[in-house]
Design a protein around this motif. Structure first.
Motif, PDB file in Angstrom:
ATOM      1  N   LEU A 131      67.261  54.697  22.156  1.00  0.00           N
ATOM      2  CA  LEU A 131      68.528  53.976  22.049  1.00  0.00           C
ATOM      3  C   LEU A 131      69.401  54.348  23.246  1.00  0.00           C
ATOM      4  O   LEU A 131      69.678  55.526  23.472  1.00  0.00           O
ATOM      5  N   GLU A 132      69.831  53.347  24.003  1.00  0.00           N
ATOM      6  CA  GLU A 132      70.661  53.603  25.181  1.00  0.00           C
ATOM      7  C   GLU A 132      72.087  53.130  24.921  1.00  0.00           C
ATOM      8  O   GLU A 132      72.302  52.070  24.336  1.00  0.00           O
ATOM      9  N   THR A 133      73.057  53.917  25.357  1.00  0.00           N
ATOM     10  CA  THR A 133      74.467  53.601  25.148  1.00  0.00           C
ATOM     11  C   THR A 133      75.199  53.524  26.486  1.00  0.00           C
ATOM     12  O   THR A 133      74.642  53.851  27.535  1.00  0.00           O
ATOM     13  N   ASN A 134      76.458  53.095  26.412  1.00  0.00           N
ATOM     14  CA  ASN A 134      77.301  53.135  27.610  1.00  0.00           C
ATOM     15  C   ASN A 134      78.257  54.326  27.573  1.00  0.00           C
ATOM     16  O   ASN A 134      79.254  54.356  28.278  1.00  0.00           O
ATOM     17  N   ILE A 135      77.926  55.313  26.744  1.00  0.00           N
ATOM     18  CA  ILE A 135      78.743  56.520  26.639  1.00  0.00           C
ATOM     19  C   ILE A 135      78.376  57.466  27.775  1.00  0.00           C
ATOM     20  O   ILE A 135      77.213  57.845  27.925  1.00  0.00           O
ATOM     21  N   LEU A 136      79.349  57.821  28.569  1.00  0.00           N
ATOM     22  CA  LEU A 136      79.105  58.714  29.699  1.00  0.00           C
ATOM     23  C   LEU A 136      79.203  60.160  29.225  1.00  0.00           C
ATOM     24  O   LEU A 136      80.254  60.613  28.766  1.00  0.00           O
ATOM     25  N   GLY A 137      78.095  60.876  29.309  1.00  0.00           N
ATOM     26  CA  GLY A 137      78.071  62.266  28.880  1.00  0.00           C
ATOM     27  C   GLY A 137      77.657  63.180  30.009  1.00  0.00           C
ATOM     28  O   GLY A 137      77.405  62.743  31.137  1.00  0.00           O
ATOM     29  N   LYS A 138      77.589  64.448  29.707  1.00  0.00           N
ATOM     30  CA  LYS A 138      77.146  65.435  30.679  1.00  0.00           C
ATOM     31  C   LYS A 138      75.619  65.525  30.664  1.00  0.00           C
ATOM     32  O   LYS A 138      74.962  65.139  29.709  1.00  0.00           O
ATOM     33  N   ARG A 139      75.068  66.068  31.719  1.00  0.00           N
ATOM     34  CA  ARG A 139      73.616  66.137  31.858  1.00  0.00           C
ATOM     35  C   ARG A 139      72.973  66.918  30.713  1.00  0.00           C
ATOM     36  O   ARG A 139      71.894  66.578  30.249  1.00  0.00           O
ATOM     37  N   HIS A 140      73.634  67.966  30.254  1.00  0.00           N
ATOM     38  CA  HIS A 140      73.063  68.800  29.197  1.00  0.00           C
ATOM     39  C   HIS A 140      73.743  68.549  27.856  1.00  0.00           C
ATOM     40  O   HIS A 140      73.868  69.454  27.028  1.00  0.00           O
ATOM     41  N   THR A 141      74.165  67.303  27.641  1.00  0.00           N
ATOM     42  CA  THR A 141      74.763  66.932  26.362  1.00  0.00           C
ATOM     43  C   THR A 141      73.771  67.154  25.225  1.00  0.00           C
ATOM     44  O   THR A 141      72.590  66.839  25.338  1.00  0.00           O
ATOM     45  N   ALA A 142      74.269  67.695  24.119  1.00  0.00           N
ATOM     46  CA  ALA A 142      73.459  67.867  22.909  1.00  0.00           C
ATOM     47  C   ALA A 142      74.249  67.331  21.728  1.00  0.00           C
ATOM     48  O   ALA A 142      75.467  67.490  21.667  1.00  0.00           O
ATOM     49  N   GLY A 143      73.572  66.683  20.810  1.00  0.00           N
ATOM     50  CA  GLY A 143      74.275  66.171  19.640  1.00  0.00           C
ATOM     51  C   GLY A 143      73.546  65.018  18.989  1.00  0.00           C
ATOM     52  O   GLY A 143      72.337  64.833  19.160  1.00  0.00           O
ATOM     53  N   PHE A 144      74.321  64.209  18.266  1.00  0.00           N
ATOM     54  CA  PHE A 144      73.759  63.123  17.471  1.00  0.00           C
ATOM     55  C   PHE A 144      74.647  61.890  17.582  1.00  0.00           C
ATOM     56  O   PHE A 144      75.807  61.977  17.998  1.00  0.00           O
ATOM     57  N   LEU A 145      74.104  60.744  17.189  1.00  0.00           N
ATOM     58  CA  LEU A 145      74.873  59.510  17.089  1.00  0.00           C
ATOM     59  C   LEU A 145      75.058  59.172  15.615  1.00  0.00           C
ATOM     60  O   LEU A 145      74.109  59.269  14.828  1.00  0.00           O
ATOM     61  N   VAL A 146      76.282  58.779  15.239  1.00  0.00           N
ATOM     62  CA  VAL A 146      76.564  58.381  13.861  1.00  0.00           C
ATOM     63  C   VAL A 146      77.244  57.022  13.856  1.00  0.00           C
ATOM     64  O   VAL A 146      77.877  56.622  14.837  1.00  0.00           O
ATOM     65  N   ASP A 147      77.111  56.298  12.737  1.00  0.00           N
ATOM     66  CA  ASP A 147      77.807  55.027  12.591  1.00  0.00           C
ATOM     67  C   ASP A 147      79.140  55.261  11.892  1.00  0.00           C
ATOM     68  O   ASP A 147      79.550  56.404  11.673  1.00  0.00           O
ATOM     69  N   LYS A 148      79.839  54.187  11.509  1.00  0.00           N
ATOM     70  CA  LYS A 148      81.183  54.355  10.967  1.00  0.00           C
ATOM     71  C   LYS A 148      81.197  54.870   9.533  1.00  0.00           C
ATOM     72  O   LYS A 148      82.260  55.109   8.971  1.00  0.00           O
ATOM     73  N   SER A 149      80.008  55.058   8.940  1.00  0.00           N
ATOM     74  CA  SER A 149      79.911  55.696   7.627  1.00  0.00           C
ATOM     75  C   SER A 149      79.480  57.152   7.754  1.00  0.00           C
ATOM     76  O   SER A 149      79.103  57.776   6.763  1.00  0.00           O
ATOM     77  N   SER A 150      79.500  57.679   8.967  1.00  0.00           N
ATOM     78  CA  SER A 150      79.062  59.049   9.261  1.00  0.00           C
ATOM     79  C   SER A 150      77.579  59.243   8.981  1.00  0.00           C
ATOM     80  O   SER A 150      77.121  60.360   8.747  1.00  0.00           O
ATOM     81  N   THR A 151      76.819  58.158   8.994  1.00  0.00           N
ATOM     82  CA  THR A 151      75.372  58.222   8.813  1.00  0.00           C
ATOM     83  C   THR A 151      74.710  58.483  10.158  1.00  0.00           C
ATOM     84  O   THR A 151      75.032  57.825  11.149  1.00  0.00           O
ATOM     85  N   VAL A 152      73.782  59.431  10.206  1.00  0.00           N
ATOM     86  CA  VAL A 152      73.115  59.782  11.459  1.00  0.00           C
ATOM     87  C   VAL A 152      72.097  58.704  11.814  1.00  0.00           C
ATOM     88  O   VAL A 152      71.235  58.350  11.005  1.00  0.00           O
ATOM     89  N   ILE A 153      72.187  58.177  13.042  1.00  0.00           N
ATOM     90  CA  ILE A 153      71.277  57.113  13.470  1.00  0.00           C
ATOM     91  C   ILE A 153      70.478  57.483  14.719  1.00  0.00           C
ATOM     92  O   ILE A 153      69.542  56.769  15.084  1.00  0.00           O
ATOM     93  N   GLY A 154      70.820  58.587  15.369  1.00  0.00           N
ATOM     94  CA  GLY A 154      70.074  58.969  16.560  1.00  0.00           C
ATOM     95  C   GLY A 154      70.252  60.431  16.915  1.00  0.00           C
ATOM     96  O   GLY A 154      71.266  61.049  16.578  1.00  0.00           O
TER      97      GLY A 154
END
Length: 398
Positions: free
Chosen positions: A242-265
């Protein structure tokens, strides 16, 4: 005149009968209550992410579509949200996700007295609970071969966690934290993450990146998906990228959630990215469900040893080749190479099941037990045409 009343004699048989009736009724009522509680016990505990056999049961939620789910949705530039007052629904979802988001910091101990080394900060999500432990799914390479971690919860409490399993290809790990190490505030406030259906996402959907997308601890950035059709290919399976237009740092760590706080990535690192900043990419959580279940519950993972990709109907028509699963690479010392499968072959069936895509291939493989022999049919280009061939493959264990 003095009146004398004659006392009525006790009817002991009648009293005994009533006592027995009351005792039987009480026993029946108690038995009914216990039976109902026993029948509802497991569903209720599963709903809370707890299983009596220490098996992790994941909470799976739907993924919203709504007006944002169309393929033709306009993709706007991502916005960085710095505080709750300027937040969108997705920022609020990211804030709520802090209840199941944990920080992960490696700890390595060597020798008596314990020399310790600490890694860069990683993240994880709470995906289940057993009677004795909280179970955490880490971001890729958060522990990098270490046997222990420091896990930091939403309220700042930091305790030791033990790494119980790691997948060397994706880099994700399972970490277990003993409940007895957690204080009452942590136990009362922590939540188990719900895992969404990432395969239902569309280009233009919004998501919140949680973890450290800005390089800061527990930062949140909101953006949109620019592509949901990408693939990253590892041994015996494809994972959605899944590719986004969110600009992050090279060593970004974390998750993607939707508006129900459900983890999707699960945010992943790309070694081929140049520069310090890059657009955030993630592995779809749905594609990781089988792997996560195997790591959590100690299941054997079947192995053939191929790198594969799906041949779409359009590609098959355009190049006049059979539809199926294309073999891009055959790993050395694998069941596939021993069976004679080669790069360029097109897999069409495993056992009695037709293989239409890499997803079908992975699902079929996951149902097989290591040590079993299965007939694999494939098309091989020889002498100017494709010829159907077959091979007996002995399924191995990772």
């Amino acid at each position: 005149m003095e009146i004398h009343y004659k006392s009525r004699p006790w009817n002991f048989k009648k009293l005994l009968y009533k006592a027995m009736v009351m005792l039987v009724c009480g026993a029946v009522f108690a038995f009914t209550v216990v039976a109902v509680f026993y029948m509802l016990r497991r569903p209720l505990r599963k709903a809370m992410g707890i299983d009596d056999d220490n098996r992790i049961v994941f909470q799976v939620a739907g993924t919203e579509a709504g007006e944002e789910s169309g393929e033709t949705a306009t993709v706007r530039e991502a916005s960085t949200v710095e505080n709750a007052e300027a937040s969108s629904d997705y920022y609020e979802a990211g804030v709520k996700a802090n209840r199941f988001l944990v920080g992960v910091n490696e700890v390595s101990t060597e020798g008596y007295g314990g020399k310790r080394s600490y890694s860069d900060y990683g993240y994880g999500i709470i995906i289940g609970k057993t009677k004795k432990t909280v179970v955490v799914l880490s971001t890729p390479n958060a522990v990098r071969g270490m046997n222990a971690t420091q896990v930091t919860f939403f309220n700042g409490q930091t305790v030791r966690g033990n790494v119980s399993a790691t997948d060397t290809e994706t880099g994700i790990s399972i970490i277990r934290v003993e409940l007895k190490r957690l204080d009452k505030d942590t136990l009362r406030g922590l939540e188990v993450a719900k895992l969404g259906k990432s395969y239902a996402l569309k280009r233009g959907n919004y998501a919140a990146a949680i973890g450290n997308p800005l390089g800061d601890v527990r930062s949140i950035v909101v953006g949109q998906f620019t592509s949901v059709g990408g693939k990253t290919r590892l041994t015996d399976r494809e994972y959605s990228l899944l590719e986004t237009n969110i600009l992050g740092k090279r060593h970004t760590a974390g998750f993607l959630v939707d508006k129900s706080s459900t983890v999707i990535g699960v945010i992943t690192h790309r070694e081929d990215e140049d520069g310090e900043n890059y657009t955030i990419k993630a592995l779809g959580i749905s594609d990781l469900s089988v792997l996560t279940d195997a790591l959590c519950n100690g299941k054997e993972r079947p192995f053939i040893g191929l790198q594969i990709s799906t041949i779409s109907t359009e590609t098959a028509r355009a190049y006049e080749i059979p539809k199926g699963v294309y073999v891009e690479y055959v790993y050395l010392r694998s069941p596939a190479v021993e069976a004679g499968i080669q790069k360029g072959d097109i897999l069409v069936s495993i056992g009695k099941r037709e293989i239409r895509s890499a997803k079908y291939f992975a699902e079929t493989l996951d149902q097989l037990k290591p040590g079993t022999t299965v007939k694999v049919q494939f098309m091989r280009y020889t002498k100017g045409k494709y010829k159907r061939m077959s091979a007996d493959v002995v399924i191995a264990k990772r």
